[in-house]
Design a protein around this motif. Structure first.
Motif, PDB file in Angstrom:
ATOM      1  N   LEU A 226       6.601   5.530 -10.546  1.00  0.00           N
ATOM      2  CA  LEU A 226       7.558   4.541 -10.034  1.00  0.00           C
ATOM      3  C   LEU A 226       6.874   3.748  -8.938  1.00  0.00           C
ATOM      4  N   ALA A 227       6.979   2.415  -9.022  1.00  0.00           N
ATOM      5  CA  ALA A 227       6.372   1.542  -8.009  1.00  0.00           C
ATOM      6  C   ALA A 227       7.387   0.498  -7.581  1.00  0.00           C
ATOM      7  N   ASN A 228       7.239   0.050  -6.321  1.00  0.00           N
ATOM      8  CA  ASN A 228       8.118  -1.025  -5.837  1.00  0.00           C
ATOM      9  C   ASN A 228       7.576  -2.374  -6.305  1.00  0.00           C
ATOM     10  N   GLU A 229       8.207  -3.443  -5.835  1.00  0.00           N
ATOM     11  CA  GLU A 229       7.854  -4.762  -6.346  1.00  0.00           C
ATOM     12  C   GLU A 229       6.453  -5.210  -5.945  1.00  0.00           C
ATOM     13  N   TRP A 230       5.831  -4.536  -4.972  1.00  0.00           N
ATOM     14  CA  TRP A 230       4.458  -4.865  -4.580  1.00  0.00           C
ATOM     15  C   TRP A 230       3.433  -3.962  -5.277  1.00  0.00           C
ATOM     16  N   GLY A 231       3.902  -2.942  -5.973  1.00  0.00           N
ATOM     17  CA  GLY A 231       3.001  -2.063  -6.702  1.00  0.00           C
ATOM     18  C   GLY A 231       2.732  -0.744  -6.020  1.00  0.00           C
ATOM     19  N   ASP A 232       3.285  -0.510  -4.808  1.00  0.00           N
ATOM     20  CA  ASP A 232       3.078   0.769  -4.126  1.00  0.00           C
ATOM     21  C   ASP A 232       3.764   1.884  -4.898  1.00  0.00           C
ATOM     22  N   PHE A 233       3.042   2.966  -5.135  1.00  0.00           N
ATOM     23  CA  PHE A 233       3.627   4.106  -5.833  1.00  0.00           C
ATOM     24  C   PHE A 233       4.701   4.749  -4.971  1.00  0.00           C
ATOM     25  N   LEU A 234       5.889   4.926  -5.540  1.00  0.00           N
ATOM     26  CA  LEU A 234       6.976   5.670  -4.901  1.00  0.00           C
ATOM     27  C   LEU A 234       7.103   7.057  -5.514  1.00  0.00           C
ATOM     28  N   VAL A 235       6.777   7.154  -6.795  1.00  0.00           N
ATOM     29  CA  VAL A 235       6.742   8.448  -7.496  1.00  0.00           C
ATOM     30  C   VAL A 235       5.437   8.498  -8.269  1.00  0.00           C
ATOM     31  N   PHE A 245       1.471   3.475   1.519  1.00  0.00           N
ATOM     32  CA  PHE A 245       1.632   2.456   2.561  1.00  0.00           C
ATOM     33  C   PHE A 245       2.191   3.052   3.848  1.00  0.00           C
ATOM     34  N   ASP A 246       2.895   4.187   3.755  1.00  0.00           N
ATOM     35  CA  ASP A 246       3.440   4.830   4.946  1.00  0.00           C
ATOM     36  C   ASP A 246       2.402   5.706   5.636  1.00  0.00           C
ATOM     37  N   ARG A 247       1.284   5.945   4.939  1.00  0.00           N
ATOM     38  CA  ARG A 247       0.234   6.771   5.517  1.00  0.00           C
ATOM     39  C   ARG A 247      -1.003   5.956   5.898  1.00  0.00           C
ATOM     40  N   GLY A 248      -0.889   4.632   5.766  1.00  0.00           N
ATOM     41  CA  GLY A 248      -2.000   3.764   6.132  1.00  0.00           C
ATOM     42  C   GLY A 248      -3.004   3.535   5.033  1.00  0.00           C
ATOM     43  N   ARG A 249      -2.719   3.988   3.799  1.00  0.00           N
ATOM     44  CA  ARG A 249      -3.642   3.779   2.678  1.00  0.00           C
ATOM     45  C   ARG A 249      -2.820   3.469   1.446  1.00  0.00           C
ATOM     46  N   ARG A 250      -2.794   2.217   1.060  1.00  0.00           N
ATOM     47  CA  ARG A 250      -1.949   1.777  -0.048  1.00  0.00           C
ATOM     48  C   ARG A 250      -2.607   2.153  -1.382  1.00  0.00           C
ATOM     49  N   VAL A 251      -1.809   2.736  -2.257  1.00  0.00           N
ATOM     50  CA  VAL A 251      -2.236   3.049  -3.626  1.00  0.00           C
ATOM     51  C   VAL A 251      -1.330   2.259  -4.552  1.00  0.00           C
ATOM     52  N   LEU A 252      -1.912   1.280  -5.277  1.00  0.00           N
ATOM     53  CA  LEU A 252      -1.120   0.348  -6.078  1.00  0.00           C
ATOM     54  C   LEU A 252      -1.201   0.710  -7.555  1.00  0.00           C
ATOM     55  N   MET A 253      -0.069   0.518  -8.225  1.00  0.00           N
ATOM     56  CA  MET A 253      -0.007   0.797  -9.663  1.00  0.00           C
ATOM     57  C   MET A 253      -0.918  -0.140 -10.440  1.00  0.00           C
ATOM     58  N   GLN A 254      -0.959  -1.433 -10.063  1.00  0.00           N
ATOM     59  CA  GLN A 254      -1.777  -2.378 -10.813  1.00  0.00           C
ATOM     60  C   GLN A 254      -3.272  -2.113 -10.657  1.00  0.00           C
ATOM     61  N   LYS A 261      -0.438  -5.383 -14.536  1.00  0.00           N
ATOM     62  CA  LYS A 261      -0.465  -6.591 -13.711  1.00  0.00           C
ATOM     63  C   LYS A 261       0.530  -7.650 -14.181  1.00  0.00           C
ATOM     64  N   PRO A 262       0.686  -7.878 -15.514  1.00  0.00           N
ATOM     65  CA  PRO A 262       1.701  -8.867 -15.951  1.00  0.00           C
ATOM     66  C   PRO A 262       3.121  -8.499 -15.536  1.00  0.00           C
ATOM     67  N   LEU A 263       3.408  -7.201 -15.342  1.00  0.00           N
ATOM     68  CA  LEU A 263       4.751  -6.805 -14.908  1.00  0.00           C
ATOM     69  C   LEU A 263       5.014  -7.270 -13.484  1.00  0.00           C
ATOM     70  N   VAL A 304       9.007  -0.934 -11.028  1.00  0.00           N
ATOM     71  CA  VAL A 304       8.271  -0.715 -12.278  1.00  0.00           C
ATOM     72  C   VAL A 304       8.257   0.785 -12.524  1.00  0.00           C
ATOM     73  N   ILE A 305       8.831   1.185 -13.653  1.00  0.00           N
ATOM     74  CA  ILE A 305       8.919   2.598 -14.025  1.00  0.00           C
ATOM     75  C   ILE A 305       7.942   2.847 -15.166  1.00  0.00           C
ATOM     76  N   GLY A 306       7.217   3.948 -15.086  1.00  0.00           N
ATOM     77  CA  GLY A 306       6.283   4.310 -16.142  1.00  0.00           C
ATOM     78  C   GLY A 306       6.442   5.763 -16.542  1.00  0.00           C
ATOM     79  N   LEU A 307       6.326   6.026 -17.829  1.00  0.00           N
ATOM     80  CA  LEU A 307       6.334   7.387 -18.342  1.00  0.00           C
ATOM     81  C   LEU A 307       5.035   7.608 -19.121  1.00  0.00           C
TER      82      LEU A 307
END
Length: 605
Positions: A226-235, A245-254, A261-263, A304-307
């Motif tokens: 699960l990622a927010n609209e900027w691509g940060d992983f929430l799950v 992003f809350d720990r100072g190191r962003r991990v993006l889904m894209q 990326k098109p999503l 953005v949800i992914g399985l």
């Protein structure tokens, strides 16, 4: 050294063909089964992902509906407008009981607050959740929240709208169980009887708890992203990569899955990928991602949800099938060898005599070598070869002739020999592509005969057909050899004009056509005048497609016929006339309203 005979060679060849055929069939079945299993897994994952996203959006909408219910309570506006949070207020206590009930029945709610517009956004009613249950915050512990976006942004909203915050980790002071949890806030304005916004109702949602509840019925081998609209992983299956992003190191889904990326660019709503077709994008996995909007559409919030499912689990059935296919191929290979020997022996004797003739079936000198005089089976087969060759040649000649005739009939009008609608549309579409490349224009003239029905009724259909032939001949005489003229059917003809002449001379050409068709025709000793009305549409001004050019030219033709027969009109002029007519009607309507208002005002004066 004894060389193997033809029987041995043919037996080996046929056996090899059988083995290769059975092996290729088995391999194809194995590959097809793998692809089918992966495709089914992708579709299943996509369906589950869409369902999960739909449940999430529905849950958020339900929270928004709860916020609207709380904001619409009469006591909510009364408390938000008149209370300062210090003195005892019975309306505030009643409202607190309602808020407490909502918290009890919705375990995913971390906070519900009523915040007034006054006193710098002071909280008037606030319920938090902690490990022991519900906590009501009162008195001096109530905080001023006017500096937060979920307060001052929501205060600018009109009543009935929902504010949706970005998904973030809650670090507000005194948030009890909400501290450090991924939170989504929904707010809605509270308005008084006059419609003025006097406060906001804010509901904080435990996003992690909500999502766990929604994914309870997923299979255990599914991995959830699960990622927010900027691509940060929430799950993320690896918890260390969530909320980077809350720990100072962003991990993006894209970055982890570039196919998504098109999503995030919002050019696609779903993506499927598997490690079988694209191992670099999905190593050892089958994945499906869906972009799901939620909340107010104006906020452009989405997740953005992914399985994902391990590729080995998906292909376990294909592995079992592959083992069975290997055994089947071995059995069929032995059977193919046995049948090949029998078949080779049956074909060897006549094959030596007829091989050359069979490979040179249409060559005259090859037929001369056939043993046509023999009376046995070889002679009969040779004579059959000879008859077959002659019959095939005759049939092919007749077939080629029929094909040419059918091709002409399929693209031309049988009466006038002009191109029909199918061929004309092909030429028009090709002309549009060429005109687009050369940045030139073209024009379409829709020609409808004015008095053809009267001619048919007066002189009969036979004369009418001859009139159509004469009209087609006259159109060819008037038009340039580069122009295309076709018959659409009945008394309708269509003309295509390309190049510079389409822009500068389309009207002049239409005038020539009208004048030519207004001249008398002599058919079987009968003199008659046909006349024509013409509509003109131009590319690219009037349309960019072939069908629309025809429709626009048809519409212009009907307008020309309505203005008076034997005339022509451009589609552009028809549109201008319509706009002028609409403007005049609007002006007359305004003038009529002004006159009516004046008559109503005279008695008062």
């Amino acid at each position: 050294m004894i060389r193997p005979g033809l029987t041995v060679k043919l037996s080996l060849l046929l056996a090899c063909i059988g083995v290769i055929a059975s092996g290729a069939t088995g391999y194809y079945a194995y590959r097809a089964n793998r692809n089918m299993l992966v495709n089914e897994a992708e579709l299943s994952l996509l369906t589950s992902t869409e369902l999960l996203g739909q449940r999430f959006s529905t849950s958020i909408d339900d929270v928004g509906a709860d916020a609207l219910v709380l904001a619409s309570l009469p006591s909510t506006a009364e408390v938000a407008q008149s209370d300062d949070g210090l003195r005892r207020n019975s309306a505030r206590e009643q409202l607190a009981n309602v808020y407490s009930s909502f918290m009890v029945h919705h375990p995913e709610y971390l906070q519900i607050r009523l915040i007034t517009r006054e006193h710098h956004g002071l909280e008037l009613v606030r319920f938090d959740r902690d490990a022991d249950g519900l906590v009501r915050v009162k008195g001096d512990n109530l905080q001023e929240k006017g500096q937060f976006a979920y307060v001052f942004d929501t205060l600018t909203f009109s009543p009935g709208r929902i504010y949706t915050s970005p998904i973030a980790v809650n670090h507000e002071y005194g948030t009890h169980a909400a501290e450090g949890k991924p939170t989504l806030r929904l707010g809605t304005p509270v308005s008084n009887a006059q419609g003025a916004v006097v406060g906001v109702v804010v509901i904080d949602i435990d996003l992690e708890g909500l999502f766990k509840r929604l994914q309870n019925d997923l299979p255990s081998d599914y991995r959830v992203y699960l990622a927010n609209e900027w691509g940060d992983f929430l799950v993320h299956p690896d918890a260390s990569k969530a909320f980077g992003f809350d720990r100072g190191r962003r991990v993006l889904m894209q970055d982890s899955f570039s196919v998504t990326k098109p999503l995030f660019a919002q050019v696609q709503s779903e993506v499927r990928v598997n490690g079988l077709a694209r191992p670099k994008q999905a190593a050892g996995q089958v994945l499906a991602f869906v972009r799901r909007p939620f909340g107010d559409s104006e906020g452009n919030r989405f997740i953005v949800i992914g399985l994902a499912k391990p590729l080995d689990d998906v292909l376990s059935g294909a592995t079992l099938l592959g083992n069975r296919i290997v055994r089947m191929v071995l059995v069929f290979s032995v059977l193919a060898l046995f049948l090949a020997i029998l078949f080779a022996r049956a074909l060897t004797k006549p094959l030596h005599s007829l091989a050359y003739a069979a490979t040179h079936l249409f060559a005259g000198h090859a037929m001369e070598t056939l043993p046509l005089d023999r009376t046995d089976e070889i002679g009969l087969l040779a004579r059959c070869f000879d008859r077959l060759r002659r019959e095939i040649r005759l049939q092919m000649d007749a077939l080629h002739t029929k094909q040419r005739e059918l091709a002409h009939l399929a693209t031309h009008d049988a009466l006038t020999e002009l191109p029909n609608r199918v061929l004309f549309l092909e030429k028009l579409e090709r002309a549009i592509e060429e005109a687009t490349q050369r940045q030139e224009g073209l024009a379409v003239l829709f020609v409808d005969l004015d008095r053809f029905k009267q001619i048919n009724d007066q002189f009969g259909h036979a004369i009418g057909d001859k009139v159509l032939v004469a009209v087609a001949r006259r159109l060819k005489q008037v038009l340039s050899s580069a122009d295309v003229v076709a018959r659409l059917g009945g008394d309708e003809f269509i003309v295509l004009i390309e190049g510079q002449r389409s822009a500068d001379g389309a009207s002049a050409i239409a005038a020539r056509v009208v004048n030519a068709l207004n001249e008398e025709l002599s058919v079987d000793g009968q003199s008659m005048t046909v006349g024509a009305s013409i509509g003109i549409s131009q590319f690219p001004d009037d349309s960019g497609t072939a069908e629309e050019l025809l429709l626009n030219a048809d519409a212009a033709m009907y307008a020309a016929k309505a203005d008076g027969r034997s005339a022509y009109l451009r589609y552009h002029d028809v549109l201008e006339a319509r706009r002028r007519e609409q403007a005049e009607q609007a002006e007359r309507a305004r003038a009529g309203e002004g006159a009516t208002a004046g008559r109503e005002a005279e008695p008062t004066a």
